[in-house]
Write an enzyme that holds these catalytic residues in place. Structure first.
Site, mmCIF file in Angstrom:
data_model
loop_
_atom_site.group_PDB
_atom_site.id
_atom_site.type_symbol
_atom_site.label_atom_id
_atom_site.label_comp_id
_atom_site.label_asym_id
_atom_site.label_seq_id
_atom_site.Cartn_x
_atom_site.Cartn_y
_atom_site.Cartn_z
ATOM 1 N N ARG A 9 4.158 -6.601 1.640
ATOM 2 C CA ARG A 9 4.563 -5.295 1.858
ATOM 3 C C ARG A 9 5.608 -4.317 0.637
ATOM 4 N NH1 ARG A 9 2.352 -4.080 7.008
ATOM 5 N NH2 ARG A 9 2.759 -5.836 8.204
ATOM 6 N N HIS A 23 -2.525 -8.294 -8.540
ATOM 7 C CA HIS A 23 -2.249 -8.218 -8.196
ATOM 8 C C HIS A 23 -2.855 -7.185 -7.052
ATOM 9 C CE1 HIS A 23 0.757 -5.378 -9.705
ATOM 10 N NE2 HIS A 23 0.367 -3.988 -9.408
HETATM 11 P P1 AMP Z 1 1.291 -1.719 -10.021
HETATM 12 O O1 AMP Z 1 1.846 -0.418 -10.431
HETATM 13 O O2 AMP Z 1 0.067 -1.631 -10.004
HETATM 14 O O3 AMP Z 1 2.191 -2.744 -11.071
HETATM 15 O O4 AMP Z 1 2.439 -1.925 -8.886
HETATM 16 C C1 AMP Z 1 3.387 -2.895 -8.607
HETATM 17 C C2 AMP Z 1 3.767 -1.826 -7.389
HETATM 18 O O5 AMP Z 1 5.138 -3.001 -6.795
HETATM 19 C C3 AMP Z 1 4.468 -0.581 -6.947
HETATM 20 O O6 AMP Z 1 3.896 -0.300 -6.470
HETATM 21 C C4 AMP Z 1 5.926 -0.735 -6.718
HETATM 22 O O7 AMP Z 1 6.456 -0.926 -5.223
HETATM 23 C C5 AMP Z 1 5.562 -2.730 -5.907
HETATM 24 N N1 AMP Z 1 6.772 -3.150 -6.274
HETATM 25 C C6 AMP Z 1 7.962 -3.401 -7.274
HETATM 26 N N2 AMP Z 1 8.977 -3.881 -6.504
HETATM 27 C C7 AMP Z 1 8.260 -4.446 -5.633
HETATM 28 C C8 AMP Z 1 9.015 -5.547 -4.478
HETATM 29 N N3 AMP Z 1 10.287 -5.924 -4.950
HETATM 30 N N4 AMP Z 1 8.890 -5.917 -3.438
HETATM 31 C C9 AMP Z 1 7.365 -5.311 -3.369
HETATM 32 N N5 AMP Z 1 6.696 -4.389 -4.168
HETATM 33 C C10 AMP Z 1 7.352 -3.822 -5.125
#
Ligand code: AMP
Length: 115
Positions: A29, A101
């Site tokens: 999540r 991701h």
């Molecule tokens: P992006 O902007 O596509 O690189 O998405 C990165 C995502 O990772 C964001 O939606 C963040 O909220 C999420 N994120 C960052 N750190 C964590 C974490 N430790 N656990 C879960 N999600 C995370």
């Protein structure tokens, strides 16, 4: 060992709410959810961005990611109403974590165009 926070989630150095795992993928999540269901599906292999993806080399991995998205959407009860899959790439794509991701978002009506 990897360089990003997602590598540390894969190695269990930092906790996450894991919802799916197989040999090649992990899904957990999002810590800052943008929808009632917001899950990140990541390859265990470190691939920084979509730019390092090639159809020839990664066809099976990509297929696995879409299979996982369908399984998770079904498990989360959002499959029949629909959902959104997003992969941000690089600065202008809004990518913050440089470990490939796929965002799985659902549980509400999504807007278009995206911001
Ligand atoms: P992006 O902007 O596509 O690189 O998405 C990165 C995502 O990772 C964001 O939606 C963040 O909220 C999420 N994120 C960052 N750190 C964590 C974490 N430790 N656990 C879960 N999600 C995370």
């Amino acid at each position: 060992m990897g360089n990003t926070i997602f590598s540390k989630i894969i190695s269990r150095e930092i906790p996450a709410q894991i919802v799916f795992e197989n040999e090649t993928l992990l899904a957990f999540r999002d810590i800052n959810p943008q929808a009632p269901v917001h899950i990140l599906i990541i390859p265990k292999e470190e691939i920084p961005t979509v730019r390092e993806i090639s159809g020839k080399k990664h066809a099976e991995l990509l297929a696995n990611m879409y299979d996982a998205a369908n399984i998770i959407a079904e498990n989360e009860g959002i499959s029949s109403d629909g959902f959104r899959l997003v992969i941000n790439c690089g600065k202008n794509g809004g990518q913050e974590v440089y470990h490939l991701h796929m965002h799985l978002l659902g549980g509400r009506k999504m807007n278009w165009p995206p911001g």
